[in-house]
Design an enzyme around this catalytic site. Structure first.
Site, PDB file in Angstrom:
ATOM      1  N   ASN A 164      62.432  42.763  62.841  1.00  0.00           N
ATOM      2  CA  ASN A 164      61.830  43.703  63.798  1.00  0.00           C
ATOM      3  C   ASN A 164      60.699  43.085  64.627  1.00  0.00           C
ATOM      4  O   ASN A 164      59.804  43.763  65.084  1.00  0.00           O
ATOM      5  CB  ASN A 164      61.401  44.986  63.073  1.00  0.00           C
ATOM      6  CG  ASN A 164      60.525  44.705  61.864  1.00  0.00           C
ATOM      7  OD1 ASN A 164      60.048  43.583  61.708  1.00  0.00           O
ATOM      8  ND2 ASN A 164      60.298  45.707  61.041  1.00  0.00           N
ATOM      9  N   GLU A 182      44.539  42.768  55.403  1.00  0.00           N
ATOM     10  CA  GLU A 182      45.407  41.749  55.991  1.00  0.00           C
ATOM     11  C   GLU A 182      44.616  40.718  56.800  1.00  0.00           C
ATOM     12  O   GLU A 182      44.864  39.512  56.691  1.00  0.00           O
ATOM     13  CB  GLU A 182      46.447  42.420  56.899  1.00  0.00           C
ATOM     14  CG  GLU A 182      47.422  43.305  56.133  1.00  0.00           C
ATOM     15  CD  GLU A 182      48.348  44.120  57.030  1.00  0.00           C
ATOM     16  OE1 GLU A 182      49.228  44.804  56.505  1.00  0.00           O
ATOM     17  OE2 GLU A 182      48.181  44.082  58.284  1.00  0.00           O
ATOM     18  N   HIS A 235      54.789  42.434  63.353  1.00  0.00           N
ATOM     19  CA  HIS A 235      54.097  43.175  62.304  1.00  0.00           C
ATOM     20  C   HIS A 235      52.855  43.776  62.937  1.00  0.00           C
ATOM     21  O   HIS A 235      52.189  43.123  63.739  1.00  0.00           O
ATOM     22  CB  HIS A 235      53.675  42.239  61.172  1.00  0.00           C
ATOM     23  CG  HIS A 235      52.675  42.873  60.244  1.00  0.00           C
ATOM     24  ND1 HIS A 235      53.048  43.704  59.221  1.00  0.00           N
ATOM     25  CD2 HIS A 235      51.310  42.839  60.241  1.00  0.00           C
ATOM     26  CE1 HIS A 235      51.951  44.149  58.611  1.00  0.00           C
ATOM     27  NE2 HIS A 235      50.890  43.633  59.203  1.00  0.00           N
ATOM     28  N   TYR A 287      52.768  40.956  51.724  1.00  0.00           N
ATOM     29  CA  TYR A 287      53.774  41.997  51.483  1.00  0.00           C
ATOM     30  C   TYR A 287      53.780  42.478  50.031  1.00  0.00           C
ATOM     31  O   TYR A 287      54.806  42.965  49.545  1.00  0.00           O
ATOM     32  CB  TYR A 287      55.165  41.486  51.871  1.00  0.00           C
ATOM     33  CG  TYR A 287      55.415  41.500  53.372  1.00  0.00           C
ATOM     34  CD1 TYR A 287      55.178  42.648  54.132  1.00  0.00           C
ATOM     35  CD2 TYR A 287      55.914  40.386  54.030  1.00  0.00           C
ATOM     36  CE1 TYR A 287      55.411  42.681  55.502  1.00  0.00           C
ATOM     37  CE2 TYR A 287      56.153  40.408  55.408  1.00  0.00           C
ATOM     38  CZ  TYR A 287      55.907  41.564  56.132  1.00  0.00           C
ATOM     39  OH  TYR A 287      56.154  41.601  57.484  1.00  0.00           O
ATOM     40  N   LYS A 318      56.649  37.724  64.609  1.00  0.00           N
ATOM     41  CA  LYS A 318      57.418  37.160  63.505  1.00  0.00           C
ATOM     42  C   LYS A 318      58.353  36.048  64.026  1.00  0.00           C
ATOM     43  O   LYS A 318      58.576  35.933  65.237  1.00  0.00           O
ATOM     44  CB  LYS A 318      58.215  38.282  62.831  1.00  0.00           C
ATOM     45  CG  LYS A 318      57.332  39.349  62.151  1.00  0.00           C
ATOM     46  CD  LYS A 318      58.202  40.429  61.498  1.00  0.00           C
ATOM     47  CE  LYS A 318      57.391  41.446  60.717  1.00  0.00           C
ATOM     48  NZ  LYS A 318      58.267  42.466  60.057  1.00  0.00           N
TER      49      LYS A 318
HETATM   50  P1  IDP Z   1      56.071  48.008  58.677  1.00  0.00           P
HETATM   51  O1  IDP Z   1      56.329  46.549  59.031  1.00  0.00           O
HETATM   52  O2  IDP Z   1      56.594  48.927  59.722  1.00  0.00           O
HETATM   53  O3  IDP Z   1      54.624  48.279  58.312  1.00  0.00           O
HETATM   54  P2  IDP Z   1      56.708  48.019  55.814  1.00  0.00           P
HETATM   55  O4  IDP Z   1      57.261  49.161  55.038  1.00  0.00           O
HETATM   56  O5  IDP Z   1      55.299  47.600  55.551  1.00  0.00           O
HETATM   57  O6  IDP Z   1      56.949  48.332  57.374  1.00  0.00           O
HETATM   58  O7  IDP Z   1      57.691  46.787  55.561  1.00  0.00           O
HETATM   59  C1  IDP Z   1      57.340  45.474  55.906  1.00  0.00           C
HETATM   60  C2  IDP Z   1      58.571  44.762  56.470  1.00  0.00           C
HETATM   61  O8  IDP Z   1      59.588  44.701  55.470  1.00  0.00           O
HETATM   62  C3  IDP Z   1      59.231  45.470  57.640  1.00  0.00           C
HETATM   63  O9  IDP Z   1      58.604  45.204  58.888  1.00  0.00           O
HETATM   64  C4  IDP Z   1      60.630  44.930  57.582  1.00  0.00           C
HETATM   65  O10 IDP Z   1      60.711  43.616  58.145  1.00  0.00           O
HETATM   66  C5  IDP Z   1      60.868  44.837  56.081  1.00  0.00           C
HETATM   67  N1  IDP Z   1      61.519  46.058  55.544  1.00  0.00           N
HETATM   68  C6  IDP Z   1      60.923  47.247  55.279  1.00  0.00           C
HETATM   69  N2  IDP Z   1      61.783  48.140  54.787  1.00  0.00           N
HETATM   70  C7  IDP Z   1      62.972  47.495  54.712  1.00  0.00           C
HETATM   71  C8  IDP Z   1      64.279  47.908  54.272  1.00  0.00           C
HETATM   72  O11 IDP Z   1      64.514  49.052  53.823  1.00  0.00           O
HETATM   73  N3  IDP Z   1      65.270  46.967  54.340  1.00  0.00           N
HETATM   74  C9  IDP Z   1      65.047  45.700  54.814  1.00  0.00           C
HETATM   75  N4  IDP Z   1      63.842  45.281  55.242  1.00  0.00           N
HETATM   76  C10 IDP Z   1      62.813  46.164  55.200  1.00  0.00           C
HETATM   77 MG    MG Z   2      53.486  47.673  56.701  1.00  0.00          MG
END
Ligand code: IDP
Ligand code: MG
Length: 167
Positions: A122, A136, A125, A50, A10
């Protein structure tokens, strides 16, 4: 069974010069990289990628984040990892979604942060399972960009199709 997983470095990962570290960490999986490129992420691609989160309060910020609007880096590095249990292995090294809860030695635990605005930065992805990976990868890559035949594809003859070639 061999599987594929989409991995994105990212914009925060690129800005923090983590590409080398992340690739080194992921090489512990012994998986094969079968596609790689830099991508300027359109709004459409980001929102489709997303779409499962479109009702979340952080959705708009998440789209800005993945498009690089928060990091003056309008790009991500997209890769396809391939091999035994690819998504499980890559996600294990990536760590939990919330970087504060991720294992400290995981990629997200080591390098991620939550911004004051509440965005989970984070750094990578990883597809969560083979079905998500298929969805994806088909969004991010054309069949010719992947060096193995992952999913059924067909050949078409495209006419009147505008593209750039070397001058
Ligand atoms: P993942 O990336 O671990 O698969 P997902 O639930 O698919 O997690 O969420 C996609 C991205 O959205 C996350 O990597 C993160 O950057 C963001 N995200 C997910 N949950 C939250 C939250 O509760 N607050 C802020 N950002 C979030
Ligand atoms: Mg995800």
């Amino acid at each position: 069974m061999n599987q594929a997983a989409l991995v994105l470095i990212k914009p925060d990962g690129l800005k923090k010069s983590l590409t080398g570290n992340i690739l080194t960490r992921l090489s512990e999986t012994k998986l094969e990289i079968v596609a790689a490129k830099m991508v300027r992420v359109s709004k459409e691609l980001a929102e489709e990628h997303y779409k499962h989160l479109k009702d979340k309060p952080f959705f708009k910020d998440l789209i800005s984040y993945i498009r690089g609007e928060l990091h003056e880096r309008r790009k991500v590095m997209a890769m396809v990892y391939w091999g035994e249990d690819a998504s499980t292995k890559c996600r294990e090294l990536a760590g939990a979604t919330n970087p504060e809860e991720a294992e400290p030695t995981s990629i997200r635990g080591s390098y991620g942060r939550i911004t004051t605005a509440g965005v989970y930065e984070n750094v990578i992805h990883v597809s969560s399972n083979p079905e998500e990976a298929q969805r994806e990868i088909k969004l991010w890559f054309h069949p010719e960009e992947i060096i193995v035949d992952l999913y059924p594809a067909k050949e078409i003859v495209a006419r009147e199709y505008k593209r750039k070639v070397w001058a």
